[in-house]
Every structure is written in C-alpha cells, then in structure tokens.
Scaffold this motif. Structure first.
Motif, PDB file in Angstrom:
ATOM      1  N   HIS A 166      -7.254 145.709  73.900  1.00  0.00           N
ATOM      2  CA  HIS A 166      -6.750 144.663  73.738  1.00  0.00           C
ATOM      3  C   HIS A 166      -6.016 145.055  72.349  1.00  0.00           C
ATOM      4  O   HIS A 166      -4.761 144.432  72.147  1.00  0.00           O
ATOM      5  CB  HIS A 166      -7.650 143.668  73.584  1.00  0.00           C
ATOM      6  N   ASP A 167      -6.836 145.774  71.320  1.00  0.00           N
ATOM      7  CA  ASP A 167      -6.126 145.940  69.799  1.00  0.00           C
ATOM      8  C   ASP A 167      -4.687 146.790  69.892  1.00  0.00           C
ATOM      9  O   ASP A 167      -3.830 146.654  69.377  1.00  0.00           O
ATOM     10  CB  ASP A 167      -7.139 146.553  69.120  1.00  0.00           C
ATOM     11  N   ARG A 183      -2.693 147.041  72.512  1.00  0.00           N
ATOM     12  CA  ARG A 183      -2.003 146.316  73.302  1.00  0.00           C
ATOM     13  C   ARG A 183      -1.036 145.498  72.337  1.00  0.00           C
ATOM     14  O   ARG A 183       0.260 145.447  72.255  1.00  0.00           O
ATOM     15  CB  ARG A 183      -2.412 145.589  74.352  1.00  0.00           C
ATOM     16  N   LYS A 184      -1.825 144.765  71.601  1.00  0.00           N
ATOM     17  CA  LYS A 184      -1.258 143.892  70.524  1.00  0.00           C
ATOM     18  C   LYS A 184      -0.328 144.748  69.559  1.00  0.00           C
ATOM     19  O   LYS A 184       0.622 144.481  69.010  1.00  0.00           O
ATOM     20  CB  LYS A 184      -2.340 143.168  69.822  1.00  0.00           C
ATOM     21  N   ILE A 223       2.856 145.571  71.321  1.00  0.00           N
ATOM     22  CA  ILE A 223       3.873 144.527  71.395  1.00  0.00           C
ATOM     23  C   ILE A 223       4.539 144.360  69.852  1.00  0.00           C
ATOM     24  O   ILE A 223       5.751 144.101  69.994  1.00  0.00           O
ATOM     25  CB  ILE A 223       3.104 143.263  71.699  1.00  0.00           C
ATOM     26  N   ASP A 224       3.884 144.553  68.732  1.00  0.00           N
ATOM     27  CA  ASP A 224       4.400 144.481  67.642  1.00  0.00           C
ATOM     28  C   ASP A 224       5.432 145.593  67.255  1.00  0.00           C
ATOM     29  O   ASP A 224       6.610 145.126  66.788  1.00  0.00           O
ATOM     30  CB  ASP A 224       3.185 144.659  66.600  1.00  0.00           C
ATOM     31  N   GLN A 258       2.897 149.717  76.567  1.00  0.00           N
ATOM     32  CA  GLN A 258       2.348 148.287  76.600  1.00  0.00           C
ATOM     33  C   GLN A 258       1.679 148.032  77.965  1.00  0.00           C
ATOM     34  O   GLN A 258       0.664 147.537  77.973  1.00  0.00           O
ATOM     35  CB  GLN A 258       3.286 147.253  76.449  1.00  0.00           C
ATOM     36  N   GLU A 282      -2.277 147.379  79.327  1.00  0.00           N
ATOM     37  CA  GLU A 282      -2.590 146.121  80.150  1.00  0.00           C
ATOM     38  C   GLU A 282      -3.201 146.388  81.507  1.00  0.00           C
ATOM     39  O   GLU A 282      -4.137 145.729  81.748  1.00  0.00           O
ATOM     40  CB  GLU A 282      -1.197 145.333  80.380  1.00  0.00           C
TER      41      GLU A 282
END
Length: 237
Positions: free
Chosen positions: A37-38, A40-41, A44-45, A107, A111
C-alpha cells in the motif's frame, strides 16, 4: 525448479488467504500488505511528479519554437533551427511516454500484490469496483489519457520537424508543398482518430458482474492467489 504459487514464493508456505500460514507467515504477509500500500501511494506520487517535470520541458520547447518563429527573417537559418528544436522535442516526448509507461508498470506491480494479499486482511476491497448502472461500467484510464497526450505531442513535433526541414531545404518547390498539403490532412485525421479512440482509453475491468441494488452494480476482479508461477528459463550465455 518446479512451479510455485504466489504465497510459496513470497512466504515459503501456505496461501495468502491465511490457510496454511504460520503465525510468523501471517505477520510477514501483513507487513507485505502494508508495504505494498505504501509503495503504491509513493509510485502514484512519483507518476504525477514526473508528468509535471515533463510538462515543464514541453512548455519550454513550445515557447522557444514560438520565439524563433516570431523573429521571422531576422534569424539566419530560421527553419533549420526550428527543425533541430522540433527533433529534440520529439525525442524528449518519446522518452516522456516511456517514463510514464515505466511508472505505471511499477504502480500496477504493487496493485497486484495488494490484490493477492488483501483477502487475508481487509477483504476484497480493491478487487470490488462499484458503479451506477447508467455508467455501464465505462471507466476511463487517466494514465492512458496521459499516454495519448504524449502521442499528440509527438505528432505535433514530427509535423513541425518535417515542415521546418522542407521549408529550409526546398523553400520554392511548389510540388513539394502541394504533396504536403494533400497528405497532411489524411495523416492528421488518421492519427487523431487513433489517439482519441474512446474505447482504447478505457480501463480494462474484467470479472464477475453482480447487481447490488436497483441502480448499483459491482465488478469483482478475482485474483487467484494459488495461481502457479512457472520458473523463468534464463540463458547461460
């Protein structure tokens, strides 16, 4: 090496639904889920930061092209410089498209990890997509739209490169410009139709469709955590 499942590769035991995992294995799976999760974020950033970086350069190229074009005959070899600038911008835009694809690929990697791991900790949240029936499940992909924008810029820069080069090399050959005017509209229309094809801009969501109410449906994207992953053959050369 025989084929192994995702859970066997990640944790050397059990499945990602929690079956057959020891307490240590479950703790490792939970840590992997949180890290996925971390990261992935974070990806995206980075994706949008890279996009802004490239947009700044595209703006600089367009500004430089406009300045040189506006000076007209005051610049010796004006169209030669415009052709060189267009070529640099075209190469840069191509690299931009590759950077976006690479960023999106990483990314999607995280996911997919979440898809495999989430069932054990948070249910099928990421794999369950809700939408209103009038939308008919038509989800447009922001990353694909971004990718098509880079193709549009490549079209613009390739057109300005060819036009500037021809203007510099054969400025008075009317037949050349006649051919350009004849073929350019066909080339532009065909390319734009391909770039802006709405069906190819949609996100590929496949899975079980289930009505939840009178106006809401969901798509469940099943991720088989027990899928066998075959070993990759590597060359010894």
């Amino acid at each position: 090496m025989p084929p192994r499942t995702y859970a066997e590769i990640m944790f050397e035991e059990g499945t990602t639904t929690g079956q057959g995992l020891t307490l240590e294995g479950k703790n490792r799976a939970k840590e992997a889920y949180q890290k996925a999760h971390d990261v992935r974020k974070f990806e995206i950033d980075l994706y949008w930061k890279r996009a802004l970086y490239f947009w700044a350069f595209e703006g600089a190229f367009l500004t430089a092209y406009g300045i040189i074009l506006a000076k007209g005959t005051d610049v010796d070899g004006q169209f030669y410089y415009l052709a060189v600038l267009s070529l640099f911008a075209l190469c840069f835009t191509y690299l931009w498209s590759l950077a976006l694809k690479g960023s999106k690929q990483w990314q999607e990697n995280w996911e997919l990890h979440i898809d495999f791991l989430e069932e054990c900790f948070s249910g099928n949240l990421y794999k369950t997509v809700l939408y209103r029936k009038e939308k008919k499940g038509n989800f447009y992909s922001v990353s694909r739209i971004n990718e098509r924008i880079t193709y549009l810029f490549m079209l613009i820069w390739s057109t300005t490169f060819v036009g500037s080069l021809l203007k510099e090399l054969v400025p008075h050959e009317e037949w050349v410009w006649g051919m350009v005017l004849l073929l350019a509209p066909v080339y532009l229309v065909a390319t734009l139709l391909w770039i802006w094809d709405p069906y190819s801009l949609r996100t590929n969501l496949t899975g079980w469709i289930q009505p939840l109410s009178d106006d809401i449906e969901c798509i469940y994207r099943e991720a088989n955590a027990n899928t066998v992953i075959a070993p990759v053959e590597t060359s010894s050369e």
